[in-house]
Design an enzyme around this catalytic site. Structure first.
Site, PDB file in Angstrom:
ATOM      1  N   ASP A 220      89.467  55.571  38.978  1.00 23.15           N
ATOM      2  CA  ASP A 220      89.633  56.083  37.607  1.00 23.15           C
ATOM      3  C   ASP A 220      88.989  57.459  37.480  1.00 23.15           C
ATOM      4  O   ASP A 220      89.551  58.382  36.895  1.00 23.15           O
ATOM      5  CB  ASP A 220      89.103  55.092  36.562  1.00 23.15           C
ATOM      6  CG  ASP A 220      87.741  54.517  36.902  1.00 23.15           C
ATOM      7  OD1 ASP A 220      87.238  54.738  38.026  1.00 23.15           O
ATOM      8  OD2 ASP A 220      87.159  53.831  36.029  1.00 23.15           O
ATOM      9  N   ASP A 244      99.675  56.112  45.904  1.00 21.54           N
ATOM     10  CA  ASP A 244     100.974  56.316  45.256  1.00 21.54           C
ATOM     11  C   ASP A 244     100.771  57.017  43.916  1.00 21.54           C
ATOM     12  O   ASP A 244     101.413  58.021  43.605  1.00 21.54           O
ATOM     13  CB  ASP A 244     101.655  54.950  45.053  1.00 21.54           C
ATOM     14  CG  ASP A 244     102.974  55.076  44.319  1.00 21.54           C
ATOM     15  OD1 ASP A 244     103.768  55.967  44.693  1.00 21.54           O
ATOM     16  OD2 ASP A 244     103.209  54.308  43.373  1.00 21.54           O
TER      17      ASP A 244
END
Ligand code: IPM
Ligand code: MG
Length: 351
Positions: A220, A244
């Site tokens: 994050d 990804d």
């Protein structure tokens, strides 16, 4: 003349048009480098589902396994979108190739050209100096773990072994040794057990590379820092799904995902090369797509699999020069179409 074999998988959507332009450019630099490329075109993705009922046939996989490199456009489109687990999906072809060829390391370089700094959604001063490489683990994690659905319950599992982490970490440290000697490992070790193993193993591999600085950040926070201070990253190494997501985010720093190449590598020299953008079905067939990411992917193929680094340099220089001279496709706010960009590159390569 040195002879090499490349399987071409144009795929779906804009895949065929960007691949065609890239091959034109590659043919020029390859000929000058005394490299004779035999291109063998095959179906993979939605087009293969239409023809054979499966996204990747055993024959095509075998052809790819026998080739020196695989050159891919893009797969997928609304025609084949389904949530029915029993129906074939184009992406299964891509995942089948990654696992079938053992391509565990996905390299996605992000280096915005100064000429494009104003095309980025980030301010110039944020982007200045950005030159990073995402090394994404590609054959493990939640993409390949046990999954299932039982009535109203569904699950996917994220699993990693020490060996899987070690080999991709090695690739990241080796890449960093040829760059700015810094590796940032991204995980979610405050929550996930697989991330705790990831952190432990990357730290171990790091001790074998004392000249490389290593830090660990949570995913994050990584998402935040990528837009806050992208220029401070050198090599980012991370597991499959985090990679990804973060590589799409990192792509936008350049102003367009239409410029990002990628290489997927295993243990040998064979590899799979594809642009990071997808099949863009909304603009397929209009002649608007930007072939530059595909040309840059071909450059990576020449460098990593076909042993023609000078030819690779020439392709990259031609793309940079075209952009510096103002060549802009629609994704970059310009008007040039797919073939016009291809023509420009061919001209800059001296033909
Ligand atoms: C990518 C793509 C693929 C992935 C999809 C098409 C399966 O998003 O190469 O980044 O998730 O790996
Ligand atoms: Mg993706």
């Amino acid at each position: 003349m040195r002879e090499v074999n490349v399987v071409v998988l144009p795929g779906d959507g804009i895949g065929p048009e960007v691949v065609a332009e890239a091959i034109r450019a590659v043919e020029i630099v390859a000929a000058d480098a005394e490299l004779a490329i035999t291109w063998r075109e095959e179906l993979m993705g939605g087009c293969s589902i239409d023809a054979h009922g499966t996204a990747l046939t055993d024959d095509v996989l075998a052809a790819c396994q026998a080739a020196d490199a695989v050159f891919l456009g893009a797969v997928g489109g609304p025609k084949w979108d389904t949530t029915d687990p029993a129906k074939p999906r184009p992406e299964q072809g891509l995942l089948g190739l990654r696992s079938g060829l053992g391509l565990f390391a996905n390299l996605r370089p992000v280096k915005p050209l100064e000429a494009l700094w104003d095309a980025s959604p980030l301010r110039r001063e944020r982007i200045a100096g950005t030159d990073l490489l995402v090394v994404r683990e590609l054959t493990g994690g939640i993409y390949f773990g046990a999954r299932g659905r039982e009535g109203d319950r569904a699950f996917d599992t994220c699993e990693y072994t020490r060996g899987e982490i070690e080999r991709v970490a090695e690739v990241a440290f080796e890449a960093a040794a040829r760059r700015r000697a810094k590796v940032t490992s991204v995980d979610k070790a405050n929550v996930l057990e697989s991330s705790r193993l990831w952190r432990e193993v990357v730290t171990d591999i790091g001790t074998r590379h004392p000249g490389i600085a290593l830090d660990h950040i949570l995913v994050d926070n990584a998402a935040m820092q990528l837009v806050n201070r992208p220029s401070e990253f050198d090599v980012i190494v991370t597991e499959n799904m985090f990679g990804d997501i973060l590589s799409d985010e990192a792509a936008m720093i350049t102003g367009s995902i239409g410029l990002l190449p990628s290489a997927s590598l295993g243990t040998g020299t064979a590899g799979l090369y594809e642009p990071v953008h997808g099949s863009a079905p909304d603009i397929a067939g209009k002649g608007w797509s930007n072939p530059m990411a595909t040309v840059l992917s071909a450059a990576m193929m020449l460098r990593y699999s076909l042993e023609a680094p000078e030819a690779a340099d020439r392709l990259e220089a031609a793309v940079a020069q075209a952009l510096n001279e103002g060549a802009r496709s629609r994704d970059l706010g310009g008007e040039l179409g797919t073939t016009a960009i291809g023509d420009r590159l061919v001209e800059l390569l001296g033909r």
